[in-house]
Design an enzyme around this catalytic site. Structure first.
Site, PDB file in Angstrom:
ATOM      1  N   ASP A 164      -0.596 -12.399   2.639  1.00 16.29           N
ATOM      2  CA  ASP A 164      -1.259 -11.349   3.422  1.00 16.29           C
ATOM      3  C   ASP A 164      -1.459 -11.941   4.817  1.00 16.29           C
ATOM      4  O   ASP A 164      -2.567 -12.278   5.226  1.00 16.29           O
ATOM      5  CB  ASP A 164      -2.592 -10.967   2.770  1.00 16.29           C
ATOM      6  CG  ASP A 164      -3.168  -9.695   3.374  1.00 16.29           C
ATOM      7  OD1 ASP A 164      -2.582  -9.209   4.360  1.00 16.29           O
ATOM      8  OD2 ASP A 164      -4.182  -9.206   2.869  1.00 16.29           O
ATOM      9  N   ASP A 193     -10.675 -11.276  10.607  1.00 11.78           N
ATOM     10  CA  ASP A 193      -9.588 -11.578   9.690  1.00 11.78           C
ATOM     11  C   ASP A 193      -8.310 -11.763  10.516  1.00 11.78           C
ATOM     12  O   ASP A 193      -7.639 -10.788  10.847  1.00 11.78           O
ATOM     13  CB  ASP A 193      -9.460 -10.349   8.771  1.00 11.78           C
ATOM     14  CG  ASP A 193      -8.856 -10.654   7.424  1.00 11.78           C
ATOM     15  OD1 ASP A 193      -8.704 -11.838   7.097  1.00 11.78           O
ATOM     16  OD2 ASP A 193      -8.542  -9.692   6.701  1.00 11.78           O
ATOM     17  N   HIS A 239       0.885  -1.166   0.000  1.00  9.42           N
ATOM     18  CA  HIS A 239       0.000   0.000   0.000  1.00  9.42           C
ATOM     19  C   HIS A 239       0.925   1.218   0.000  1.00  9.42           C
ATOM     20  O   HIS A 239       1.996   1.175   0.617  1.00  9.42           O
ATOM     21  CB  HIS A 239      -0.839   0.121   1.277  1.00  9.42           C
ATOM     22  CG  HIS A 239      -1.740  -1.030   1.591  1.00  9.42           C
ATOM     23  ND1 HIS A 239      -1.318  -2.148   2.241  1.00  9.42           N
ATOM     24  CD2 HIS A 239      -3.069  -1.195   1.398  1.00  9.42           C
ATOM     25  CE1 HIS A 239      -2.338  -2.968   2.422  1.00  9.42           C
ATOM     26  NE2 HIS A 239      -3.417  -2.417   1.914  1.00  9.42           N
ATOM     27  N   ASP A 290      -4.517 -13.861  -2.078  1.00 11.24           N
ATOM     28  CA  ASP A 290      -3.903 -13.465  -0.816  1.00 11.24           C
ATOM     29  C   ASP A 290      -3.856 -14.721   0.048  1.00 11.24           C
ATOM     30  O   ASP A 290      -4.872 -15.171   0.594  1.00 11.24           O
ATOM     31  CB  ASP A 290      -4.693 -12.337  -0.127  1.00 11.24           C
ATOM     32  CG  ASP A 290      -4.167 -10.965  -0.539  1.00 11.24           C
ATOM     33  OD1 ASP A 290      -3.393 -10.882  -1.514  1.00 11.24           O
ATOM     34  OD2 ASP A 290      -4.526  -9.964   0.119  1.00 11.24           O
ATOM     35  N   ASP A 344       2.315   2.022   3.358  1.00  6.18           N
ATOM     36  CA  ASP A 344       3.237   1.054   3.978  1.00  6.18           C
ATOM     37  C   ASP A 344       4.672   1.506   3.734  1.00  6.18           C
ATOM     38  O   ASP A 344       5.582   1.151   4.481  1.00  6.18           O
ATOM     39  CB  ASP A 344       3.157  -0.335   3.317  1.00  6.18           C
ATOM     40  CG  ASP A 344       1.776  -0.945   3.381  1.00  6.18           C
ATOM     41  OD1 ASP A 344       0.997  -0.558   4.263  1.00  6.18           O
ATOM     42  OD2 ASP A 344       1.496  -1.819   2.527  1.00  6.18           O
TER      43      ASP A 344
END
Ligand code: XLS
Ligand code: NI
Ligand code: NI
Length: 438
Positions: free
Chosen positions: A338, A307, A101, A296, A104
């Site tokens: 991920d 999650d 991202h 992912d 990030d």
């Protein structure tokens, strides 16, 4: 060159009997399976956010892991150290891709112009490391869920001003993805959803999301992005209702708005199970629509409703995943971990154990899925199951030649059906076990 993970050697394949915690037991990059090297079947990617940013903070406590890389967090020195640490990590593991991202990569500044300048600086560094190592970018994305301005959504926001910031972030993230040669661009609808209808116009919000995506596609194509756009479906969290609930919902949305030619799915295992589906269900739905793009690779906890983003260890699930992937002819994207360490697994060594676990799990999944396909009994069963549509009245139905009158007359002539054919689920589950555990 500074070494960040001194206690960790380059990870090599040693085979299933190895007890070396820093060796692959199943992932043998060069091994050929069904005509392709393991590393080609499994283009693994490191997620910048989990590996280099997440440090164990949760709702009840602060960091447990040190990801400062000997710098002060929140500075550009830290951002640069993360690049060097990230490439060391990928090189030691033989991981050839990363995903990111925007935020990030660098600390977000108060002014978006300064954030963008920082992004230019850090991606120059990234490019250098990419050239030096051959490591590539799998996909980029814009984080449109952390900044408080996105509390009412990004594409789904009520504020035209915020909508412009979302557009600006996507525009920049697309430029960076092109600069880094990324294969894909992801939309995960972090805050694209709602909590209550009492304050929400769903139709308006969804149309605005589609507009944003269309502009993104047009802009992306205009600056030379030839890869796939992805939607990453998720049913809930952070919003109670996320608009991209699951693959079927997202595909319907894309078709409704004429976006299906540019988009594919990025399917996350943990999101699938949160939606009440199996991982393989989401993969199959994507594949039959020609939209299985990327994965992912993580796993959830069936006892928890959120999650958890665990590194994959479930070989059964990985096998069924790889079965879908092989049947679909592979991914255009890759397998992005991920996934993050559990909070008490807080050392650098744990980080590597996690990747080794994940890569070995998928390698085993690949090996076993190939064996299942070669075994052929599942395919044979399914073919036989639908056999009645290969001739006679069945053939007429699937070639669109039959009428209702004709089918009804056929039924009346028979008066009664034969005994229904067994689905043989237990027999089929047994085949999986016999292949998995031989
Ligand atoms: C969160 C998502 C996110 C996406 C990228 O649940 O999985 O990490 O992969 O925005
Ligand atoms: Ni997720
Ligand atoms: Ni994800």
């Amino acid at each position: 060159m500074k070494e960040y993970f001194k206690n960790v050697p380059t990870i090599k394949y040693e085979g299933k009997d190895s007890k070396n915690p820093f060796a692959f037991k199943f992932y043998d990059a060069e091994k050929v399976i069904m005509g392709k090297k393991m590393k080609e079947h499994l283009p693994f990617a490191m997620a910048w956010w989990h590996t280099l940013c997440a440090s164990g903070t949760d709702m009840f406590g602060r960091d447990t892991a040190d990801k400062s890389f000997n710098t002060e967090k929140g500075t550009m020195a830290h951002a640069h150290a993360k690049v060097d640490a990230g490439f060391e990590c990928m090189q030691k593991l033989g991981i050839e891709y990363f995903c990111f991202h925007d935020v990030d990569l660098v600390p977000e500044a108060d002014d978006i112009k300064e954030t963008n300048r920082r992004l230019d600086e850090i991606t120059d560094h990234l490019l250098e490391k990419m050239k030096e190592t051959g490591i590539k970018c799998l996909w980029g994305t814009a984080n449109m869920f952390s900044n408080p301005r996105f509390m009412n959504g990004a594409g789904s926001t009520n504020s035209a001003e915020v909508y412009c910031f979302a557009a600006a972030q996507i525009k920049k993230a697309l430029e960076l993805t092109v600069k880094l040669g990324g294969k894909g661009y992801v939309f995960w609808g972090g805050r694209e959803g709602y909590e209550t209808l009492l304050n929400t116009d769903i139709k308006f919000e969804q149309e605005n999301i589609a507009r944003l995506m269309k502009m993104a596609v047009n802009y992306g194509r205009s600056i030379g992005f030839t890869g796939d756009f992805y939607i990453e479906p998720k049913p809930k969290e952070p919003m109670k209702h996320q608009y991209d609930f699951d693959a079927a919902t997202a595909i319907g949305f894309l078709k409704q708005h004429g976006l299906d030619k540019d988009f594919k799915m990025n399917i996350e295992a943990n999101h699938a199970t949160l939606a009440g589906h199996t991982f393989e269900h989401e993969l199959r739905i994507s594949a039959i629509n020609g939209m299985l793009g990327s994965i992912d690779a993580n796993q959830g906890d069936y006892l928890l409703g959120w999650d958890t983003d665990e590194f994959p260890s479930d070989v059964y699930s990985a096998t069924l995943c790889m079965y879908e992937v092989l049947k679909a002819g592979g991914l255009t994207g890759g397998f992005n971990f991920d996934a993050k360490n559990r909070r008490p697994s807080n050392t650098y060594e744990d980080m590597f154990h996690a990747f080794i676990l994940g890569m070995d799990t998928y390698a085993l999944g690949l090996i076993k899925a190939a064996e299942l396909i070669e075994d052929g009994r599942i395919d044979a069963f399914i073919e036989e199951k639908y056999n009645s549509f290969t001739h006679g009245i069945g053939k007429k139905i699937v070639s669109n030649e039959a009428t209702f009158e004709e089918l009804a007359a056929y039924a009346e002539e028979l008066g009664q059906t034969k005994e229904p054919q067994s689905g043989r689920q237990e027999y089929l589950n047994g085949i999986i076990n016999s292949v998995l555990f031989r």
